[in-house]
Motif scaffolding. Structure first.
Motif, PDB file in Angstrom:
ATOM      1  N   TYR A 139       0.166   0.505  -3.360  1.00  0.00           N
ATOM      2  CA  TYR A 139       0.070  -0.190  -2.076  1.00  0.00           C
ATOM      3  C   TYR A 139       0.070   0.825  -0.927  1.00  0.00           C
ATOM      4  O   TYR A 139      -0.760   0.736  -0.021  1.00  0.00           O
ATOM      5  CB  TYR A 139       1.236  -1.172  -1.938  1.00  0.00           C
ATOM      6  N   GLU A 140       0.984   1.773  -0.980  1.00  0.00           N
ATOM      7  CA  GLU A 140       1.061   2.790   0.080  1.00  0.00           C
ATOM      8  C   GLU A 140      -0.219   3.611   0.155  1.00  0.00           C
ATOM      9  O   GLU A 140      -0.697   3.923   1.250  1.00  0.00           O
ATOM     10  CB  GLU A 140       2.267   3.702  -0.148  1.00  0.00           C
ATOM     11  N   LYS A 141      -0.792   3.954  -0.993  1.00  0.00           N
ATOM     12  CA  LYS A 141      -2.061   4.688  -1.013  1.00  0.00           C
ATOM     13  C   LYS A 141      -3.152   3.883  -0.318  1.00  0.00           C
ATOM     14  O   LYS A 141      -3.912   4.413   0.491  1.00  0.00           O
ATOM     15  CB  LYS A 141      -2.506   4.955  -2.456  1.00  0.00           C
ATOM     16  N   ASP A 169       4.175  -0.225  -5.702  1.00  0.00           N
ATOM     17  CA  ASP A 169       4.461   0.148  -4.310  1.00  0.00           C
ATOM     18  C   ASP A 169       3.735   1.426  -3.923  1.00  0.00           C
ATOM     19  O   ASP A 169       3.242   1.551  -2.795  1.00  0.00           O
ATOM     20  CB  ASP A 169       5.969   0.278  -4.093  1.00  0.00           C
TER      21      ASP A 169
END
Length: 139
Positions: A34-36, A31
């Motif tokens: 993914y956020e990066k 996660d």
């Protein structure tokens, strides 16, 4: 009664099974990756896949997985392409390119036609054999 546990495919730790098939620490790590990726894509829409991987330190394979899962949309990022699963050529949607899809479809239809021909030959051979045996019985 089963315990419903498994080993995490990424790190090998034992965890209680869940829909994502990863341990909680690996889920958190994915996660964060993914956020990066999302944050970097929003700020830099003109980058390609390799540049995104280098900037975020997320493996290209993981970014491709995010795209194929539908978690990352590449509609507004014109330079991001990922490889076709068959030929490795650059594509922007689905798993295989149009030419591989057409070739696969043609091969399937050719295989079906070949199977129909074989079945027709079997029927003709069976009919011929049946007629000869009938003639011999009638004598």
């Amino acid at each position: 009664m089963s315990l419903n546990v498994d080993n995490c495919p990424r790190c090998g730790k034992m965890y209680q099974k869940n829909p994502r098939d990863l341990c909680p620490s690996c889920i958190k790590e994915m996660d964060l990756q993914y956020e990066k990726c999302i944050a970097h894509l929003r700020a830099n829409r003109g980058i390609d896949l390799q540049e995104l991987s280098e900037a975020t330190e997320v493996p290209v394979r993981q970014i491709i997985k995010f795209i194929r899962e539908g978690r990352i949309s590449i509609i507004n990022t014109p330079n991001i392409h990922y490889p076709c699963e068959v030929c490795g050529g650059p594509i922007r949607d689905q798993a295989i390119c149009d030419s591989c899809r057409q070739r696969l479809s043609k091969e399937v239809s050719n295989t079906l036609e070949d199977e129909k021909r074989r079945e027709e030959l079997r029927r003709q051979q069976n009919q011929t054999g049946f007629n000869i045996s009938e003639r011999l019985r009638d004598r």
